[in-house]
Design a protein around this motif. Structure first.
Motif, PDB file in Angstrom:
ATOM      1  N   GLU A  19       0.847  -1.156  -0.018  1.00 13.27           N
ATOM      2  CA  GLU A  19      -0.003  -0.147  -0.064  1.00 13.27           C
ATOM      3  C   GLU A  19       0.946   1.348  -0.056  1.00 13.27           C
ATOM      4  OE1 GLU A  19      -3.085   1.916   2.750  1.00 13.27           O
ATOM      5  OE2 GLU A  19      -2.867  -0.179   2.973  1.00 13.27           O
ATOM      6  N   LEU A  20       1.885   1.236   0.735  1.00 15.73           N
ATOM      7  CA  LEU A  20       2.859   2.287   0.809  1.00 15.73           C
ATOM      8  C   LEU A  20       3.601   2.621  -0.536  1.00 15.73           C
ATOM      9  CD1 LEU A  20       4.174   4.606   2.231  1.00 15.73           C
ATOM     10  CD2 LEU A  20       5.790   2.932   3.244  1.00 15.73           C
ATOM     11  N   SER A  21       3.825   1.567  -1.219  1.00 17.59           N
ATOM     12  CA  SER A  21       4.589   1.786  -2.472  1.00 17.59           C
ATOM     13  C   SER A  21       3.893   2.246  -3.518  1.00 17.59           C
ATOM     14  CB  SER A  21       5.114   0.294  -2.848  1.00 17.59           C
ATOM     15  OG  SER A  21       4.027  -0.466  -3.327  1.00 17.59           O
ATOM     16  N   LYS A  22       2.627   2.348  -3.148  1.00 14.93           N
ATOM     17  CA  LYS A  22       1.566   3.031  -4.248  1.00 14.93           C
ATOM     18  C   LYS A  22       1.719   4.549  -4.308  1.00 14.93           C
ATOM     19  CE  LYS A  22      -1.102  -0.914  -5.273  1.00 14.93           C
ATOM     20  NZ  LYS A  22      -0.934  -1.992  -4.281  1.00 14.93           N
ATOM     21  N   VAL A  23       1.966   4.997  -2.860  1.00 16.81           N
ATOM     22  CA  VAL A  23       2.033   6.578  -2.576  1.00 16.81           C
ATOM     23  C   VAL A  23       3.526   7.028  -2.406  1.00 16.81           C
ATOM     24  CG1 VAL A  23      -0.373   6.595  -1.849  1.00 16.81           C
ATOM     25  CG2 VAL A  23       1.367   5.912  -0.075  1.00 16.81           C
ATOM     26  N   ASP A  24       4.509   6.145  -1.833  1.00 21.00           N
ATOM     27  CA  ASP A  24       5.521   6.604  -1.368  1.00 21.00           C
ATOM     28  C   ASP A  24       6.693   5.500  -1.671  1.00 21.00           C
ATOM     29  OD1 ASP A  24       7.879   7.757  -0.622  1.00 21.00           O
ATOM     30  OD2 ASP A  24       7.180   8.635   1.074  1.00 21.00           O
ATOM     31  N   PRO A  25       7.016   4.978  -3.221  1.00 14.37           N
ATOM     32  CA  PRO A  25       7.723   4.011  -3.094  1.00 14.37           C
ATOM     33  C   PRO A  25       9.258   3.929  -2.515  1.00 14.37           C
ATOM     34  CG  PRO A  25       6.728   4.839  -5.196  1.00 14.37           C
ATOM     35  CD  PRO A  25       6.598   5.667  -4.167  1.00 14.37           C
ATOM     36  N   GLU A  26       9.658   5.253  -2.714  1.00 10.85           N
ATOM     37  CA  GLU A  26      11.054   5.297  -1.745  1.00 10.85           C
ATOM     38  C   GLU A  26      10.987   4.886  -0.189  1.00 10.85           C
ATOM     39  OE1 GLU A  26      14.758   8.571  -1.067  1.00 10.85           O
ATOM     40  OE2 GLU A  26      13.111   8.821  -2.624  1.00 10.85           O
ATOM     41  N   ALA A  27      10.082   5.406   0.233  1.00  3.88           N
ATOM     42  CA  ALA A  27       9.723   5.011   1.850  1.00  3.88           C
ATOM     43  C   ALA A  27       9.673   3.601   2.052  1.00  3.88           C
ATOM     44  CB  ALA A  27       8.771   5.862   2.224  1.00  3.88           C
ATOM     45  N   ALA A  28       8.809   2.955   1.072  1.00  2.00           N
ATOM     46  CA  ALA A  28       8.521   1.622   0.888  1.00  2.00           C
ATOM     47  C   ALA A  28       9.698   0.595   0.952  1.00  2.00           C
ATOM     48  CB  ALA A  28       7.340   1.213   0.107  1.00  2.00           C
ATOM     49  N   ILE A  29      10.710   1.125   0.072  1.00  2.00           N
ATOM     50  CA  ILE A  29      11.980   0.445  -0.388  1.00  2.00           C
ATOM     51  C   ILE A  29      12.862   0.448   0.807  1.00  2.00           C
ATOM     52  CG2 ILE A  29      13.864   0.589  -1.682  1.00  2.00           C
ATOM     53  CD1 ILE A  29      12.035   1.050  -4.125  1.00  2.00           C
ATOM     54  N   ASN A  30      12.997   1.735   1.488  1.00  2.00           N
ATOM     55  CA  ASN A  30      13.783   1.890   2.445  1.00  2.00           C
ATOM     56  C   ASN A  30      13.238   0.993   3.639  1.00  2.00           C
ATOM     57  OD1 ASN A  30      15.672   3.637   1.204  1.00  2.00           O
ATOM     58  ND2 ASN A  30      14.233   5.507   2.015  1.00  2.00           N
ATOM     59  N   LEU A  31      12.043   1.091   3.887  1.00  2.00           N
ATOM     60  CA  LEU A  31      11.330   0.172   5.253  1.00  2.00           C
ATOM     61  C   LEU A  31      11.732  -1.216   4.833  1.00  2.00           C
ATOM     62  CD1 LEU A  31       8.289   2.150   5.900  1.00  2.00           C
ATOM     63  CD2 LEU A  31      10.121   1.969   7.545  1.00  2.00           C
ATOM     64  N   LEU A  32      11.497  -1.756   3.508  1.00  2.00           N
ATOM     65  CA  LEU A  32      11.793  -3.248   3.313  1.00  2.00           C
ATOM     66  C   LEU A  32      13.052  -3.577   3.382  1.00  2.00           C
ATOM     67  CD1 LEU A  32      10.350  -5.762   2.224  1.00  2.00           C
ATOM     68  CD2 LEU A  32      10.741  -4.825  -0.094  1.00  2.00           C
ATOM     69  N   GLN A  33      14.097  -2.667   2.893  1.00  4.03           N
ATOM     70  CA  GLN A  33      15.380  -2.840   3.236  1.00  4.03           C
ATOM     71  C   GLN A  33      15.938  -3.026   4.788  1.00  4.03           C
ATOM     72  OE1 GLN A  33      17.073   0.438   1.003  1.00  4.03           O
ATOM     73  NE2 GLN A  33      17.470  -1.137  -0.926  1.00  4.03           N
ATOM     74  N   ASP A  34      15.322  -2.054   5.582  1.00  7.24           N
ATOM     75  CA  ASP A  34      15.519  -1.909   6.824  1.00  7.24           C
ATOM     76  C   ASP A  34      15.300  -3.490   7.494  1.00  7.24           C
ATOM     77  OD1 ASP A  34      16.733   0.515   6.792  1.00  7.24           O
ATOM     78  OD2 ASP A  34      15.115   1.507   7.808  1.00  7.24           O
ATOM     79  N   TRP A  35      14.038  -3.739   7.228  1.00  6.34           N
ATOM     80  CA  TRP A  35      13.571  -5.091   7.638  1.00  6.34           C
ATOM     81  C   TRP A  35      14.079  -6.172   7.204  1.00  6.34           C
ATOM     82  CZ3 TRP A  35       8.144  -7.627   5.574  1.00  6.34           C
ATOM     83  CH2 TRP A  35       7.773  -8.752   6.290  1.00  6.34           C
ATOM     84  N   GLY A  36      14.489  -6.263   6.003  1.00  7.69           N
ATOM     85  CA  GLY A  36      15.531  -7.515   5.460  1.00  7.69           C
ATOM     86  C   GLY A  36      16.927  -7.676   5.890  1.00  7.69           C
ATOM     87  N   GLU A  37      17.556  -6.388   6.241  1.00  2.00           N
ATOM     88  CA  GLU A  37      18.644  -6.264   6.895  1.00  2.00           C
ATOM     89  C   GLU A  37      18.778  -6.204   8.299  1.00  2.00           C
ATOM     90  OE1 GLU A  37      20.204  -2.816   5.117  1.00  2.00           O
ATOM     91  OE2 GLU A  37      20.267  -3.579   3.105  1.00  2.00           O
TER      92      GLU A  37
END
Length: 59
Positions: A19-37
């Protein structure tokens, strides 16, 4: 954190990140990276995801 709440967060975090990636892709990617790392706790990622969605919906 209760076990049921943790299960709910793990189940719905991908939905909220989508849902976030549809309105703020950069924030979604950053959060996903933080989660994955493992940089942030799952609760922190959950809270930041909801915060970012709310901020984008209010803009």
């Amino acid at each position: 954190m209760q076990f049921k709440e943790l299960v709910r967060i793990y189940a719905y975090l991908p939905v909220k990140l989508s849902e976030l990636s549809k309105v703020d892709p950069e924030a979604a990617i950053n959060l996903l990276q933080d989660w994955g790392e493992g940089k942030e706790t799952i609760r922190k990622i959950w809270e930041e995801t909801h915060k970012a969605i709310e901020e984008n919906n209010n803009s």
